[in-house]
Design a protein around this motif. Structure first.
Motif, PDB file in Angstrom:
ATOM      1  N   GLN A 234       0.826  -1.204   0.000  1.00 65.82           N
ATOM      2  CA  GLN A 234       0.000   0.000   0.000  1.00 65.82           C
ATOM      3  C   GLN A 234       0.857   1.248   0.000  1.00 65.82           C
ATOM      4  O   GLN A 234       1.974   1.248   0.490  1.00 65.82           O
ATOM      5  CB  GLN A 234      -0.879   0.046   1.260  1.00 65.82           C
ATOM      6  CG  GLN A 234      -1.901  -1.043   1.340  1.00 65.82           C
ATOM      7  CD  GLN A 234      -2.866  -0.820   2.482  1.00 65.82           C
ATOM      8  OE1 GLN A 234      -2.790   0.173   3.201  1.00 65.82           O
ATOM      9  NE2 GLN A 234      -3.787  -1.756   2.668  1.00 65.82           N
ATOM     10  N   HIS A 235       0.262   2.306  -0.513  1.00 68.84           N
ATOM     11  CA  HIS A 235       0.924   3.597  -0.491  1.00 68.84           C
ATOM     12  C   HIS A 235      -0.146   4.635  -0.163  1.00 68.84           C
ATOM     13  O   HIS A 235      -1.215   4.634  -0.751  1.00 68.84           O
ATOM     14  CB  HIS A 235       1.542   3.886  -1.863  1.00 68.84           C
ATOM     15  CG  HIS A 235       2.016   5.283  -2.006  1.00 68.84           C
ATOM     16  ND1 HIS A 235       3.219   5.714  -1.510  1.00 68.84           N
ATOM     17  CD2 HIS A 235       1.444   6.366  -2.574  1.00 68.84           C
ATOM     18  CE1 HIS A 235       3.364   7.001  -1.766  1.00 68.84           C
ATOM     19  NE2 HIS A 235       2.301   7.420  -2.423  1.00 68.84           N
ATOM     20  N   VAL A 236       0.150   5.506   0.804  1.00 71.37           N
ATOM     21  CA  VAL A 236      -0.828   6.540   1.166  1.00 71.37           C
ATOM     22  C   VAL A 236      -0.293   7.904   0.773  1.00 71.37           C
ATOM     23  O   VAL A 236       0.842   8.248   1.095  1.00 71.37           O
ATOM     24  CB  VAL A 236      -1.135   6.526   2.683  1.00 71.37           C
ATOM     25  CG1 VAL A 236      -2.183   7.579   3.029  1.00 71.37           C
ATOM     26  CG2 VAL A 236      -1.618   5.153   3.117  1.00 71.37           C
ATOM     27  N   GLY A 237      -1.085   8.661   0.040  1.00 71.39           N
ATOM     28  CA  GLY A 237      -0.719  10.029  -0.330  1.00 71.39           C
ATOM     29  C   GLY A 237      -1.957  10.884  -0.321  1.00 71.39           C
ATOM     30  O   GLY A 237      -2.906  10.589   0.407  1.00 71.39           O
ATOM     31  N   ASN A 238      -1.946  11.950  -1.117  1.00 67.74           N
ATOM     32  CA  ASN A 238      -3.135  12.796  -1.246  1.00 67.74           C
ATOM     33  C   ASN A 238      -3.540  12.879  -2.702  1.00 67.74           C
ATOM     34  O   ASN A 238      -2.711  12.714  -3.590  1.00 67.74           O
ATOM     35  CB  ASN A 238      -2.856  14.214  -0.754  1.00 67.74           C
ATOM     36  CG  ASN A 238      -3.013  14.332   0.755  1.00 67.74           C
ATOM     37  OD1 ASN A 238      -3.673  13.504   1.385  1.00 67.74           O
ATOM     38  ND2 ASN A 238      -2.410  15.336   1.317  1.00 67.74           N
ATOM     39  N   TYR A 239      -4.820  13.163  -2.953  1.00 73.17           N
ATOM     40  CA  TYR A 239      -5.242  13.486  -4.313  1.00 73.17           C
ATOM     41  C   TYR A 239      -4.643  14.842  -4.662  1.00 73.17           C
ATOM     42  O   TYR A 239      -4.483  15.682  -3.762  1.00 73.17           O
ATOM     43  CB  TYR A 239      -6.771  13.507  -4.410  1.00 73.17           C
ATOM     44  CG  TYR A 239      -7.342  12.115  -4.370  1.00 73.17           C
ATOM     45  CD1 TYR A 239      -7.469  11.368  -5.529  1.00 73.17           C
ATOM     46  CD2 TYR A 239      -7.701  11.533  -3.160  1.00 73.17           C
ATOM     47  CE1 TYR A 239      -7.963  10.077  -5.487  1.00 73.17           C
ATOM     48  CE2 TYR A 239      -8.189  10.237  -3.105  1.00 73.17           C
ATOM     49  CZ  TYR A 239      -8.325   9.517  -4.277  1.00 73.17           C
ATOM     50  OH  TYR A 239      -8.794   8.243  -4.227  1.00 73.17           O
ATOM     51  N   PRO A 240      -4.318  15.067  -5.942  1.00 70.17           N
ATOM     52  CA  PRO A 240      -3.641  16.302  -6.310  1.00 70.17           C
ATOM     53  C   PRO A 240      -4.422  17.543  -5.879  1.00 70.17           C
ATOM     54  O   PRO A 240      -5.620  17.650  -6.129  1.00 70.17           O
ATOM     55  CB  PRO A 240      -3.549  16.234  -7.851  1.00 70.17           C
ATOM     56  CG  PRO A 240      -4.152  14.952  -8.265  1.00 70.17           C
ATOM     57  CD  PRO A 240      -4.520  14.172  -7.066  1.00 70.17           C
TER      58      PRO A 240
ATOM     59  N   GLY B 193      -2.753   0.696  -3.892  1.00 65.00           N
ATOM     60  CA  GLY B 193      -2.028  -0.535  -3.623  1.00 65.00           C
ATOM     61  C   GLY B 193      -2.008  -1.416  -4.849  1.00 65.00           C
ATOM     62  O   GLY B 193      -2.568  -1.068  -5.892  1.00 65.00           O
ATOM     63  N   ALA B 194      -1.333  -2.537  -4.692  1.00 66.99           N
ATOM     64  CA  ALA B 194      -1.212  -3.442  -5.823  1.00 66.99           C
ATOM     65  C   ALA B 194      -1.480  -4.856  -5.355  1.00 66.99           C
ATOM     66  O   ALA B 194      -1.333  -5.178  -4.172  1.00 66.99           O
ATOM     67  CB  ALA B 194       0.183  -3.346  -6.414  1.00 66.99           C
ATOM     68  N   CYS B 195      -1.920  -5.699  -6.269  1.00 68.42           N
ATOM     69  CA  CYS B 195      -1.976  -7.121  -5.947  1.00 68.42           C
ATOM     70  C   CYS B 195      -1.837  -7.935  -7.220  1.00 68.42           C
ATOM     71  O   CYS B 195      -1.946  -7.409  -8.336  1.00 68.42           O
ATOM     72  CB  CYS B 195      -3.248  -7.496  -5.191  1.00 68.42           C
ATOM     73  SG  CYS B 195      -4.775  -7.383  -6.114  1.00 68.42           S
ATOM     74  N   ARG B 196      -1.527  -9.183  -7.020  1.00 70.45           N
ATOM     75  CA  ARG B 196      -1.427 -10.102  -8.130  1.00 70.45           C
ATOM     76  C   ARG B 196      -2.345 -11.267  -7.819  1.00 70.45           C
ATOM     77  O   ARG B 196      -2.343 -11.782  -6.694  1.00 70.45           O
ATOM     78  CB  ARG B 196       0.033 -10.563  -8.274  1.00 70.45           C
ATOM     79  CG  ARG B 196       0.278 -11.265  -9.584  1.00 70.45           C
ATOM     80  CD  ARG B 196       1.763 -11.540  -9.807  1.00 70.45           C
ATOM     81  NE  ARG B 196       1.910 -12.468 -10.932  1.00 70.45           N
ATOM     82  CZ  ARG B 196       1.784 -12.119 -12.207  1.00 70.45           C
ATOM     83  NH1 ARG B 196       1.558 -10.873 -12.548  1.00 70.45           N
ATOM     84  NH2 ARG B 196       1.887 -13.030 -13.170  1.00 70.45           N
ATOM     85  N   TRP B 197      -3.178 -11.639  -8.760  1.00 72.71           N
ATOM     86  CA  TRP B 197      -4.137 -12.727  -8.516  1.00 72.71           C
ATOM     87  C   TRP B 197      -4.352 -13.471  -9.821  1.00 72.71           C
ATOM     88  O   TRP B 197      -4.579 -12.835 -10.860  1.00 72.71           O
ATOM     89  CB  TRP B 197      -5.459 -12.128  -7.993  1.00 72.71           C
ATOM     90  CG  TRP B 197      -6.536 -13.137  -7.725  1.00 72.71           C
ATOM     91  CD1 TRP B 197      -6.697 -13.895  -6.601  1.00 72.71           C
ATOM     92  CD2 TRP B 197      -7.606 -13.491  -8.606  1.00 72.71           C
ATOM     93  NE1 TRP B 197      -7.789 -14.693  -6.726  1.00 72.71           N
ATOM     94  CE2 TRP B 197      -8.377 -14.470  -7.959  1.00 72.71           C
ATOM     95  CE3 TRP B 197      -7.992 -13.084  -9.885  1.00 72.71           C
ATOM     96  CZ2 TRP B 197      -9.508 -15.049  -8.528  1.00 72.71           C
ATOM     97  CZ3 TRP B 197      -9.110 -13.661 -10.459  1.00 72.71           C
ATOM     98  CH2 TRP B 197      -9.856 -14.629  -9.777  1.00 72.71           C
ATOM     99  N   ASN B 198      -4.231 -14.782  -9.768  1.00 71.14           N
ATOM    100  CA  ASN B 198      -4.488 -15.605 -10.950  1.00 71.14           C
ATOM    101  C   ASN B 198      -3.679 -15.140 -12.168  1.00 71.14           C
ATOM    102  O   ASN B 198      -4.202 -15.098 -13.281  1.00 71.14           O
ATOM    103  CB  ASN B 198      -5.987 -15.513 -11.285  1.00 71.14           C
ATOM    104  CG  ASN B 198      -6.606 -16.892 -11.320  1.00 71.14           C
ATOM    105  OD1 ASN B 198      -5.900 -17.894 -11.177  1.00 71.14           O
ATOM    106  ND2 ASN B 198      -7.911 -16.951 -11.517  1.00 71.14           N
ATOM    107  N   GLY B 199      -2.446 -14.747 -11.919  1.00 65.25           N
ATOM    108  CA  GLY B 199      -1.577 -14.358 -13.029  1.00 65.25           C
ATOM    109  C   GLY B 199      -1.818 -12.959 -13.577  1.00 65.25           C
ATOM    110  O   GLY B 199      -1.233 -12.585 -14.601  1.00 65.25           O
ATOM    111  N   ARG B 200      -2.680 -12.170 -12.906  1.00 67.36           N
ATOM    112  CA  ARG B 200      -2.906 -10.798 -13.383  1.00 67.36           C
ATOM    113  C   ARG B 200      -2.493  -9.808 -12.306  1.00 67.36           C
ATOM    114  O   ARG B 200      -2.625 -10.086 -11.121  1.00 67.36           O
ATOM    115  CB  ARG B 200      -4.402 -10.549 -13.691  1.00 67.36           C
ATOM    116  CG  ARG B 200      -5.108 -11.604 -14.441  1.00 67.36           C
ATOM    117  CD  ARG B 200      -5.212 -11.441 -15.912  1.00 67.36           C
ATOM    118  NE  ARG B 200      -5.410 -10.153 -16.507  1.00 67.36           N
ATOM    119  CZ  ARG B 200      -6.245  -9.962 -17.518  1.00 67.36           C
ATOM    120  NH1 ARG B 200      -7.017 -10.926 -17.939  1.00 67.36           N
ATOM    121  NH2 ARG B 200      -6.306  -8.790 -18.102  1.00 67.36           N
TER     122      ARG B 200
END
Ligand SMILES: Nc1nc2c(ncn2[C@@H]2O[C@H](COP(=O)(O)OP(=O)(O)O)[C@@H](O)[C@H]2O)c(=O)[nH]1
Ligand SMILES: [Mg+2]
Length: 260
Positions: free
Chosen positions: A29-35, A44-51
């Motif tokens: 995860q990464h927390v920032g602000n909207y511009p 954040g990111a994730c990988r599931w079922n090869g995607r």
């Protein structure tokens, strides 16, 4: 390499967005602000079922009218960043109020998957939700989830992938009934002909103009008079005369499914 699928996690406050987001992304995860604003943006990111997936936790909103900062941020993200899928987290124990936002995403013309979250709470209240029927009525996939237990999260991702793969499927529209629908269609045609909608869905723009939406007004009318303004005002006046209510209220009532 395939690009990641971008998921925007949307929903009413306290519907379980962050719980779903945490389940999807774990520690990535990464927390920032909207511009330009002090609204927190969690990505954040994730990988599931090869995607690969890029996941954004949108601010909680009840609607997309752009009246509050949160609504503007959520709406602009969806309009400008064009996520592949909006995952709308719905509190299934408070279905009617929560589905209002879903209808707004559907209308915006973005791909939506609805998570019927807190299905455990709904069931403990003796409610049985027919998700297949609901899904057919609204034209979007509905996946029951219990985010706190991670239940249904795989099915949610599966629905997201199916939707991305089937992109270009049939479009479902919210219909506004015999009083409003002809006016919306007429105005949609005018918006389309004016070329003022730009990248936006012309029907969505027409409805927002009838609702007197500040941001859409600015976008459409700032280039000087293009003949639309007169049309919008005349249509609003007509609707108010026939229905006896503000156009904005008439449209919102119809979205909630009230009859005229
Ligand atoms: N019983 C139950 N509680 C949930 C579920 N999902 C989330 N919650 C709880 O609901 C509260 C709000 O969740 P949160 O993810 O912070 O909602 P957000 O405001 O939409 O981000 C938290 O206390 C969660 O633990 C669910 O499926 N079932
Ligand atoms: Mg949250």
């Amino acid at each position: 390499m395939e690009r990641p699928i971008t998921i925007a996690v949307a929903g009413n406050p306290n519907s379980g967005k962050t719980t779903v987001f945490n389940h999807l992304t774990g520690a990535r995860q990464h927390v920032g602000n909207y511009p330009g604003v002090t609204v927190e943006k969690k990505e954040g990111a994730c990988r599931w079922n090869g995607r690969d997936f890029h996941v954004v936790d949108l601010p909680g909103t009840y609607s997309l009218t752009a009246r509050s900062l949160e609504e503007r941020v959520a709406r602009n993200f969806v309009i400008n960043e064009r996520p592949d899928v909006v995952v709308d987290i719905v509190d299934a124990s408070n279905l009617e109020r929560n589905l209002y936002l879903a209808t707004q995403f559907i209308e915006l013309g973005v791909p939506v998957v609805v998570a019927l979250n807190m299905i455990d709470v709904a069931e403990s209240q003796g409610e049985h939700i027919d998700e297949e029927l609901l899904s057919r009525l609204l034209g979007v996939p509905m996946v029951p989830t219990v985010a706190t237990k991670g239940k249904g999260i795989d099915a949610l991702l599966e629905a997201v992938v199916s939707l991305v793969e089937a992109a270009g499927g049939p479009e479902i529209q919210i219909r506004y009934g015999p009083e409003l629908e002809p006016h919306i269609e007429e105005l949609t045609a005018k918006v389309e002909a004016s070329g003022q909608a730009g990248e936006l869905n012309p029907r969505w723009v027409a409805i927002k103009l009838l609702e007197n939406d500040d941001e859409v007004n600015t976008r459409v009318f700032d280039d000087g008079d293009n003949g639309l303004l007169e049309q919008v005002l005349a249509t609003r006046a007509h609707i108010e005369q026939v229905i006896g209510d503000d156009t904005e209220i008439a449209i919102a009532d119809r979205r909630y499914g009230c009859d005229y």
